[in-house]
Scaffold this active site. Structure first.
Site, PDB file in Angstrom:
ATOM      1  N   HIS A  83       0.812  -1.212   0.000  1.00 44.94           N
ATOM      2  CA  HIS A  83       0.000   0.000   0.000  1.00 44.94           C
ATOM      3  C   HIS A  83       0.851   1.270   0.000  1.00 44.94           C
ATOM      4  O   HIS A  83       0.421   2.318  -0.501  1.00 44.94           O
ATOM      5  CB  HIS A  83      -0.929   0.016   1.218  1.00 44.94           C
ATOM      6  CG  HIS A  83      -1.908  -1.116   1.220  1.00 44.94           C
ATOM      7  ND1 HIS A  83      -2.607  -1.499   2.344  1.00 44.94           N
ATOM      8  CD2 HIS A  83      -2.318  -1.963   0.237  1.00 44.94           C
ATOM      9  CE1 HIS A  83      -3.392  -2.523   2.060  1.00 44.94           C
ATOM     10  NE2 HIS A  83      -3.230  -2.823   0.789  1.00 44.94           N
ATOM     11  N   PHE A 131      -0.822  -8.177   5.045  1.00 43.63           N
ATOM     12  CA  PHE A 131       0.519  -7.609   4.885  1.00 43.63           C
ATOM     13  C   PHE A 131       0.515  -6.276   4.137  1.00 43.63           C
ATOM     14  O   PHE A 131       1.442  -5.979   3.371  1.00 43.63           O
ATOM     15  CB  PHE A 131       1.439  -8.608   4.177  1.00 43.63           C
ATOM     16  CG  PHE A 131       1.294 -10.015   4.678  1.00 43.63           C
ATOM     17  CD1 PHE A 131       1.539 -10.328   6.003  1.00 43.63           C
ATOM     18  CD2 PHE A 131       0.853 -11.025   3.843  1.00 43.63           C
ATOM     19  CE1 PHE A 131       1.372 -11.617   6.479  1.00 43.63           C
ATOM     20  CE2 PHE A 131       0.689 -12.320   4.302  1.00 43.63           C
ATOM     21  CZ  PHE A 131       0.941 -12.621   5.629  1.00 43.63           C
ATOM     22  N   CYS A 132      -0.524  -5.459   4.350  1.00 48.99           N
ATOM     23  CA  CYS A 132      -0.623  -4.150   3.694  1.00 48.99           C
ATOM     24  C   CYS A 132      -0.497  -4.272   2.179  1.00 48.99           C
ATOM     25  O   CYS A 132       0.130  -3.433   1.513  1.00 48.99           O
ATOM     26  CB  CYS A 132       0.441  -3.183   4.229  1.00 48.99           C
ATOM     27  SG  CYS A 132       0.288  -2.837   5.986  1.00 48.99           S
ATOM     28  N   ALA A 133      -1.088  -5.328   1.639  1.00 51.56           N
ATOM     29  CA  ALA A 133      -1.075  -5.557   0.188  1.00 51.56           C
ATOM     30  C   ALA A 133      -2.350  -6.310  -0.184  1.00 51.56           C
ATOM     31  O   ALA A 133      -2.310  -7.420  -0.697  1.00 51.56           O
ATOM     32  CB  ALA A 133       0.166  -6.335  -0.221  1.00 51.56           C
TER      33      ALA A 133
END
Length: 470
Positions: free
Chosen positions: A132, A373-375
């Site tokens: 992100h 995982f911020c994705a």
């Protein structure tokens, strides 16, 4: 990490530092009773400090003082240390002498800073597989952003970018990762930079995962901007860095408005500084900058090429061993033979990712990461979540509910990881797969995550306030 057997000169090997981390020998409690050495396999999220970094900071702290304009000897020493750290970072990342080195909080801060400096009407392109940090800042810039679909290989990434830029030759900036924080794949930065420059675009690299594991030479790669974080680089003291070409940074409005970013101020006019200080308003994080530079010096002395060789071998070993665990599913975006750092995402049949991570921690003393995982787009792709399912989750969140999101468990290695650590993880997962957990678990209403129920583990008596409700 143990030094691999190589053909290097014996004297050179003896002079290399031993990469030891603060807290390597910490014993942690287990729910079933007793303690064991903590197995840290969560380096991709945040790293402990190198012992050498902590030692250097201990020596520096008595001299810490204000920087830039302080007349006292401590201020002069602190200023010199701060600016010296900047030059160490320049050398470690191979930036040009003319590049600006801005000390930030972390990679996310660095990318948002660059986004704020884009020319009016800038067009940015990124891949939807990005973290992100590399995906989102451009939405707040003065221009537009276009997202390319996830490539299935390194060569396809280059082809996709080339095809897009051929049709959009006025693109301003290409934003890419150096190494995926989810799957570990190492992206073809030099090739992507060549394509970007062929069509007049610049390129910024999110090196948060790349920097701790691979040698980086911005000049050789022909990279315009690069962002990295100290807390990923064995210097968790709150500093990051943005390195790159000066013109956008010098012509943009100051990222923060305040003291230190100006040359002169009247009630009606501000003359902003040029260079790094333009975007470093307020008292800078001198300790964080010095720590990050100390980590870079230590890693460079060890040898980044040697470190990469050792870690990639360990990562290959981990993937081979994990593949034999009953019911495990390993995830990847690119072909099996693609180059990767030591990051491995997986799930175990019949276990929610949060449940599995809680078991590994509570019963085996293993620290891993779990979730998206911020994705989010990449995780949805890897887990084959349909558009309909994604829409349903999104709409439920909009109502104020917090549904359990699909996710995975991520194992990631660092400088202290050994084969014994990886064998212990594999043996623990095999035991869970064959026998199940030996404890009971429930979802914590405060966090929405699985935790032991009950949890008899005693936390250490630390001289700081700990909030156990979050």
């Amino acid at each position: 990490m143990k030094t691999a057997s190589t053909s290097h000169d014996a004297t050179q090997t003896q002079n290399r530092p031993h990469l030891e981390l603060v807290g390597d020998d910490i014993q942690v409690p287990l729910v079933q009773g007793g303690q064991r050495r903590y197995i840290n396999l969560d380096f991709a999220a945040s790293t402990p400090a190198l012992v050498e970094v902590a030692a250097k900071l201990d020596e520096f702290l008595p001299y810490y003082s204000s920087v830039h304009r302080g007349a006292g000897i401590k201020s002069q020493i602190s200023t010199s240390a701060y600016e010296g750290a900047r030059e160490t970072l320049r050398a470690f990342f191979g930036a040009l002498p003319t590049d600006t080195i801005v000390i930030t909080r972390n990679t996310t801060d660095s990318m948002n800073l660059l986004a704020s400096c884009l020319p009016v009407g800038a067009k940015v392109v990124a891949f939807t597989s990005e973290h992100h940090t590399t995906l989102l800042p451009w939405q707040r810039s003065k221009g537009s952003v276009h997202y390319l679909t996830m490539p299935k290989s390194a060569s396809q990434a280059v082809e996709q970018l080339s095809d897009y830029l051929r049709g959009q030759p006025d693109t301003t900036l290409v934003a890419v990762t150096g190494a995926s924080n989810v799957t570990g794949e190492i992206w073809p930065i030099a090739e992507l930079a060549t394509v970007a420059h062929q069509y007049g675009a610049r390129i910024v690299v999110d090196a948060a995962q790349m920097a701790p594991h691979l040698a980086i030479d911005m000049t050789a790669l022909d990279v315009d901007y690069l962002a990295a974080s100290g807390h990923k680089l064995y210097a968790p003291y709150g500093a990051g860095v943005l390195l790159g070409r000066a013109d956008w940074l010098d012509s943009a409005e100051a990222y923060l408005r305040g003291g230190g970013a100006v040359d002169f101020v009247t009630p009606t006019e501000v003359l902003w500084s040029r260079g790094a200080s333009r975007h470093e308003a307020g008292s800078p994080n001198v300790i964080g900058a010095v720590a990050m530079a100390a980590a870079c010096e230590t890693l460079a002395a060890y040898g980044m090429d040697e470190l990469a060789e050792e870690e990639i071998a360990l990562a290959d070993y981990a993937r081979r061993r994990l593949a034999d665990v009953p019911g495990i599913e390993l995830y990847r975006l690119w072909e099996p033979e693609a180059a990767r750092i030591g990051v491995v995402p997986f799930n175990l049949a019949a276990y929610d990712h949060s449940h599995l991570a809680a078991i590994l921690s509570a019963e085996f003393g293993i620290g891993v990461r779990h979730g998206c995982f911020c994705a989010h787009p990449l995780i949805l792709e890897l887990l084959n979540v349909s558009d309909e399912q994604a829409t349903s989750l999104r709409e439920e969140i909009k109502t104020g509910n917090r549904p359990r999101l699909p996710g995975a468990v991520r194992m990631s290695i660092g400088v202290s990881t050994t084969r014994d650590d990886l064998d212990y993880l594999v043996n623990s997962l095999t035991k869970i797969a064959n026998e199940g957990p030996s404890w009971t678990y429930a979802i914590d209403p405060n966090t929405g995550e699985f935790t032991p129920a009950p949890d008899p583990r005693e936390w250490p008596d630390l001289p700081i306030t700990l909030d156990r409700t979050t």
